[in-house]
Write a protein that holds these residues in place. Structure first.
Motif, mmCIF file in Angstrom:
data_model
loop_
_atom_site.group_PDB
_atom_site.id
_atom_site.type_symbol
_atom_site.label_atom_id
_atom_site.label_comp_id
_atom_site.label_asym_id
_atom_site.label_seq_id
_atom_site.Cartn_x
_atom_site.Cartn_y
_atom_site.Cartn_z
ATOM 1 N N TYR A 103 -47.633 91.369 2.675
ATOM 2 C CA TYR A 103 -48.102 91.427 4.057
ATOM 3 C C TYR A 103 -48.475 90.033 4.554
ATOM 4 O O TYR A 103 -48.078 89.617 5.646
ATOM 5 N N LEU A 104 -49.208 89.273 3.750
ATOM 6 C CA LEU A 104 -49.594 87.910 4.130
ATOM 7 C C LEU A 104 -48.370 87.024 4.333
ATOM 8 O O LEU A 104 -48.320 86.216 5.262
ATOM 9 N N LYS A 105 -47.371 87.209 3.489
ATOM 10 C CA LYS A 105 -46.154 86.397 3.585
ATOM 11 C C LYS A 105 -45.301 86.777 4.792
ATOM 12 O O LYS A 105 -44.377 86.041 5.149
ATOM 13 N N SER A 106 -45.605 87.908 5.421
ATOM 14 C CA SER A 106 -44.846 88.313 6.609
ATOM 15 C C SER A 106 -45.267 87.511 7.842
ATOM 16 O O SER A 106 -44.581 87.533 8.859
ATOM 17 N N TYR A 107 -46.392 86.806 7.749
ATOM 18 C CA TYR A 107 -46.853 85.981 8.867
ATOM 19 C C TYR A 107 -46.074 84.677 8.912
ATOM 20 O O TYR A 107 -45.814 84.077 7.868
ATOM 21 N N PRO A 108 -45.739 84.210 10.106
ATOM 22 C CA PRO A 108 -45.077 82.904 10.215
ATOM 23 C C PRO A 108 -46.067 81.792 9.856
ATOM 24 O O PRO A 108 -47.276 81.986 9.932
ATOM 25 N N ASN A 109 -45.536 80.647 9.470
ATOM 26 C CA ASN A 109 -46.395 79.525 9.109
ATOM 27 C C ASN A 109 -47.119 78.994 10.348
ATOM 28 O O ASN A 109 -46.496 78.662 11.349
ATOM 29 N N ILE A 110 -48.434 78.929 10.251
ATOM 30 C CA ILE A 110 -49.270 78.379 11.314
ATOM 31 C C ILE A 110 -50.197 77.363 10.669
ATOM 32 O O ILE A 110 -50.783 77.634 9.620
ATOM 33 N N ASN A 111 -50.322 76.200 11.277
ATOM 34 C CA ASN A 111 -51.234 75.170 10.768
ATOM 35 C C ASN A 111 -52.653 75.426 11.260
ATOM 36 O O ASN A 111 -52.851 76.006 12.328
ATOM 37 N N ARG A 112 -53.610 74.966 10.483
ATOM 38 C CA ARG A 112 -55.016 75.067 10.868
ATOM 39 C C ARG A 112 -55.236 74.260 12.143
ATOM 40 O O ARG A 112 -54.720 73.146 12.276
ATOM 41 N N CYS A 113 -55.996 74.810 13.081
ATOM 42 C CA CYS A 113 -56.288 74.066 14.301
ATOM 43 C C CYS A 113 -57.453 73.118 14.042
ATOM 44 O O CYS A 113 -58.255 73.326 13.131
ATOM 45 N N ASP A 114 -57.523 72.075 14.826
ATOM 46 C CA ASP A 114 -58.609 71.115 14.728
ATOM 47 C C ASP A 114 -59.786 71.676 15.521
ATOM 48 O O ASP A 114 -59.732 71.741 16.753
ATOM 49 N N LEU A 115 -60.815 72.097 14.828
ATOM 50 C CA LEU A 115 -61.964 72.714 15.499
ATOM 51 C C LEU A 115 -62.692 71.734 16.409
ATOM 52 O O LEU A 115 -63.385 72.157 17.332
ATOM 53 N N LYS A 116 -62.512 70.453 16.176
ATOM 54 C CA LYS A 116 -63.144 69.452 17.055
ATOM 55 C C LYS A 116 -62.561 69.533 18.470
ATOM 56 O O LYS A 116 -63.262 69.265 19.438
#
Length: 178
Positions: free
Chosen positions: A115-128
């Motif tokens: 299920y987790l691998k079914s998600y497309p690759n997304i990078n972490r956003c910069d919380l700043k």
């Protein structure tokens, strides 16, 4: 003695990934995740981060949470799994990014990994960029507690020792208590 833990705990918007994925063993790390969600919400209440009340909202306002409370109007499937952009994990991944193999190392159920691998690759956003008025310490704190893998999150003891709290920590009491 082995405790039987419930699988449906914590209000959805503050629910840690391990709870969403129905992991049977979980611990204080779920509270650390929730602290991060609440702290982010507090940052969003700062006028300099969100000028109007309409801009102030929780970090992860998912509308559903597969598999326990899936979206009722699903129109999309990915790798055989229902998908909704408003699902709690989708909302979380839009902020912290999708997990890599190491991040998923705590997941014990093969179906959950698929299920987790079914998600497309997304990078972490910069919380700043999301909390422009937040201090460097506040962003660092969030980055270290809003971590997918509970074993990589700060522990409660590490969290209270974080530099974010240096100006409120009673150093004399720490020296006495040792």
């Amino acid at each position: 003695m082995k405790r039987e833990l419930t699988g449906h705990v914590v209000t959805r918007w503050y629910r840690a990934p391990e709870i969403i994925l129905l992991e049977k063993d979980y611990g204080p790390a779920i509270d650390v995740w929730s602290i991060g969600c609440i702290f982010a919400e507090l940052l969003s209440m700062m006028k300099s981060n969100a000028p109007t009340f309409i801009d102030r909202k929780p970090l992860f306002p998912g509308k559903s949470c597969f598999p326990l409370s899936p979206a009722k109007d699903l129109t999309e499937q990915r790798n055989g799994f229902p998908f909704s952009t408003s699902d709690q994990l989708a909302v979380i991944f839009n902020v912290i990014g999708t997990p890599n193999e190491e991040d998923m190392s705590f997941v014990t159920d093969q179906k959950a990994i698929e299920y987790l691998k079914s998600y497309p690759n997304i990078n972490r956003c910069d919380l700043k960029t999301k909390y422009t008025a937040a201090t460097v310490e506040a962003i660092d704190f969030l980055d270290k507690i809003l971590v997918f893998n509970p074993f990589f999150r700060l522990t409660l003891d590490e969290a209270i020792q974080h530099p974010l709290f240096d100006n409120v920590r009673n150093k004399e009491a720490q020296e006495i208590n040792g």
